[in-house]
Design an enzyme around this catalytic site. Sequence first.
Site, PDB file in Angstrom:
ATOM      1  N   ARG A  65       0.847  -1.185   0.000  1.00 43.57           N
ATOM      2  CA  ARG A  65       0.000   0.000   0.000  1.00 43.57           C
ATOM      3  C   ARG A  65       0.890   1.244   0.000  1.00 43.57           C
ATOM      4  O   ARG A  65       1.962   1.266   0.629  1.00 43.57           O
ATOM      5  CB  ARG A  65      -0.893   0.036   1.238  1.00 43.57           C
TER       6      ARG A  65
ATOM      7  N   HIS B  95      -1.009   0.231  -9.614  1.00 43.69           N
ATOM      8  CA  HIS B  95      -1.711  -0.675  -8.686  1.00 43.69           C
ATOM      9  C   HIS B  95      -2.286  -1.884  -9.446  1.00 43.69           C
ATOM     10  O   HIS B  95      -3.502  -2.116  -9.439  1.00 43.69           O
ATOM     11  CB  HIS B  95      -2.820   0.064  -7.930  1.00 43.69           C
TER      12      HIS B  95
HETATM   13  P1  NDP Z   1      -1.777 -11.528   5.008  1.00 46.91           P
HETATM   14  O1  NDP Z   1      -2.742 -10.994   5.998  1.00 46.91           O
HETATM   15  O2  NDP Z   1      -1.891 -12.947   4.573  1.00 46.91           O
HETATM   16  O3  NDP Z   1      -0.293 -11.332   5.536  1.00 46.91           O
HETATM   17  C1  NDP Z   1       0.138 -10.190   6.188  1.00 46.91           C
HETATM   18  C2  NDP Z   1       1.544 -10.414   6.717  1.00 46.91           C
HETATM   19  O4  NDP Z   1       2.023  -9.189   7.257  1.00 46.91           O
HETATM   20  C3  NDP Z   1       1.590 -11.457   7.842  1.00 46.91           C
HETATM   21  O5  NDP Z   1       2.760 -12.226   7.754  1.00 46.91           O
HETATM   22  C4  NDP Z   1       1.626 -10.584   9.093  1.00 46.91           C
HETATM   23  O6  NDP Z   1       2.268 -11.167  10.203  1.00 46.91           O
HETATM   24  C5  NDP Z   1       2.466  -9.418   8.596  1.00 46.91           C
HETATM   25  N1  NDP Z   1       2.241  -8.229   9.436  1.00 46.91           N
HETATM   26  C6  NDP Z   1       1.076  -7.603   9.695  1.00 46.91           C
HETATM   27  N2  NDP Z   1       1.281  -6.584  10.552  1.00 46.91           N
HETATM   28  C7  NDP Z   1       2.590  -6.603  10.856  1.00 46.91           C
HETATM   29  C8  NDP Z   1       3.408  -5.835  11.702  1.00 46.91           C
HETATM   30  N3  NDP Z   1       2.917  -4.828  12.437  1.00 46.91           N
HETATM   31  N4  NDP Z   1       4.719  -6.129  11.778  1.00 46.91           N
HETATM   32  C9  NDP Z   1       5.245  -7.152  11.064  1.00 46.91           C
HETATM   33  N5  NDP Z   1       4.517  -7.938  10.233  1.00 46.91           N
HETATM   34  C10 NDP Z   1       3.208  -7.662  10.130  1.00 46.91           C
HETATM   35  O7  NDP Z   1      -1.868 -10.552   3.747  1.00 46.91           O
HETATM   36  P2  NDP Z   1      -1.563 -10.891   2.223  1.00 46.91           P
HETATM   37  O8  NDP Z   1      -0.225 -11.520   2.132  1.00 46.91           O
HETATM   38  O9  NDP Z   1      -2.705 -11.612   1.614  1.00 46.91           O
HETATM   39  O10 NDP Z   1      -1.562  -9.419   1.583  1.00 46.91           O
HETATM   40  C11 NDP Z   1      -0.658  -8.438   2.009  1.00 46.91           C
HETATM   41  C12 NDP Z   1      -1.043  -7.083   1.447  1.00 46.91           C
HETATM   42  O11 NDP Z   1      -0.737  -7.011   0.056  1.00 46.91           O
HETATM   43  C13 NDP Z   1      -2.529  -6.733   1.485  1.00 46.91           C
HETATM   44  O12 NDP Z   1      -2.919  -6.322   2.760  1.00 46.91           O
HETATM   45  C14 NDP Z   1      -2.631  -5.629   0.460  1.00 46.91           C
HETATM   46  O13 NDP Z   1      -2.437  -4.383   1.080  1.00 46.91           O
HETATM   47  C15 NDP Z   1      -1.476  -5.916  -0.494  1.00 46.91           C
HETATM   48  N6  NDP Z   1      -1.948  -6.283  -1.829  1.00 46.91           N
HETATM   49  C16 NDP Z   1      -1.589  -5.494  -2.902  1.00 46.91           C
HETATM   50  C17 NDP Z   1      -2.002  -5.822  -4.164  1.00 46.91           C
HETATM   51  C18 NDP Z   1      -1.571  -5.029  -5.341  1.00 46.91           C
HETATM   52  O14 NDP Z   1      -2.056  -5.272  -6.444  1.00 46.91           O
HETATM   53  N7  NDP Z   1      -0.641  -4.114  -5.205  1.00 46.91           N
HETATM   54  C19 NDP Z   1      -2.855  -6.983  -4.415  1.00 46.91           C
HETATM   55  C20 NDP Z   1      -3.152  -7.756  -3.240  1.00 46.91           C
HETATM   56  C21 NDP Z   1      -2.720  -7.389  -1.991  1.00 46.91           C
HETATM   57  P3  NDP Z   1       1.678 -12.495  10.897  1.00 46.91           P
HETATM   58  O15 NDP Z   1       2.000 -13.615   9.890  1.00 46.91           O
HETATM   59  O16 NDP Z   1       2.441 -12.627  12.134  1.00 46.91           O
HETATM   60  O17 NDP Z   1       0.205 -12.284  11.054  1.00 46.91           O
HETATM   61  C1  OXD Z   2      -5.832  -6.088  -3.043  1.00 44.48           C
HETATM   62  C2  OXD Z   2      -5.398  -5.114  -4.057  1.00 44.48           C
HETATM   63  O1  OXD Z   2      -5.726  -5.796  -1.846  1.00 44.48           O
HETATM   64  O2  OXD Z   2      -5.698  -5.334  -5.248  1.00 44.48           O
HETATM   65  O3  OXD Z   2      -6.289  -7.180  -3.421  1.00 44.48           O
HETATM   66  O4  OXD Z   2      -4.741  -4.139  -3.735  1.00 44.48           O
END
Ligand code: NDP
Ligand code: OXD
Length: 310
Positions: free
Chosen positions: A225, A273
Amino acid sequence: MSALLLSTKPETMEVWRRELAALDPGLDIRLFPDTGPVEDITAAVTWNHPPEDFFRYPNLRLLISMGAGVDHLFRPPGPPPGVAVVRLVDRLLTTAMSEYVLLAVLRHHRQDAGYRALQAQRLWQELPAPDTESTRIGVMGLGTLGADAARKLALLGFRVAGWSRTPKTLDGIETFAGPEALFPFLARTDILVCLLPLTPATEGILCARTLAALPRGAYVINAARGGHVVEEDLLAALESGQISGATLDVFRTEPLPPNHPFWTHPKVIVTPHVASITIPRSVAPQVIENLARLREGRPLLNVVDVSVGY
Ligand code: NDP
Ligand code: OXD
């Protein structure tokens, strides 16, 4: 009466309606803003909907994000109390994100910009050979997307580490967890990949202090993000050479304003994006499944922990 509210960009609304109706022809789908009586709405499938609007539906019980990220649902005032939040977890979304990350890593690692510049000058010239085994990649976020990207990068032979909130074990990947491990993780990272959710704990995490903790000349990839990056700090780090370049898919303001310095920055690659785009046909079955579970009082899939915001 139990109806599903659908709200996204007008150009994709009809595609979503069609895919959901194909799986459940009896589903009563209302396309925002044509909601009908607000009492009818029990669930919503949404992207970037004004969060305060969710408070208008007294019988709303479930919010389904049209993406993996849910930060759009947690913008103030956040989801109404007692309403469950789920997100999408989808093989195609995961594969696409890993492709994006691999492309960005390899483009940098194999000095693509350098070779394109040489080609433009018709220069037959070798740049220093890249050394994969000593290149240290650090993935912030080891969830669905981060873990898949980390595994695929490790398969290519890079030295991969990941950072998460809670401890994780992943074969062939060094893992770091929690705020106290952030700086040691950054200190060993030549290419930083951000795949964190945007929450109060991760907002602005790529700032002057963390960028300075990377080895000089590190490369940054942000496909999570825009709110993760303090843009002025990244620009200053690019200017000073602390950061050698960046691939950015997401921005604080989207679309990226035409006069934004990232557009023309020689060290920045901008994409709009699109790292991983939700394909309604692929995710419709899990939406229908969650609606059935909601009706039948069974546990929902891909539930978001409202207390941490992801
Ligand atoms: P998940 O919820 O599966 O994973 C999030 C990860 O981040 C977990 O490992 C979590 O830790 C870690 N995390 C969360 N908060 C913290 C913190 N404060 N400190 C350290 N680690 C942290 O999410 P996804 O992998 O499915 O997606 C990640 C992000 O990718 C989405 O939230 C979205 O914003 C972005 N995205 C962007 C897209 C694009 O097209 N650009 C498309 C899809 C997603 P823990 O394992 O310990 O819970
Ligand atoms: C998502 C994105 O969060 O597209 O899936 O950014």
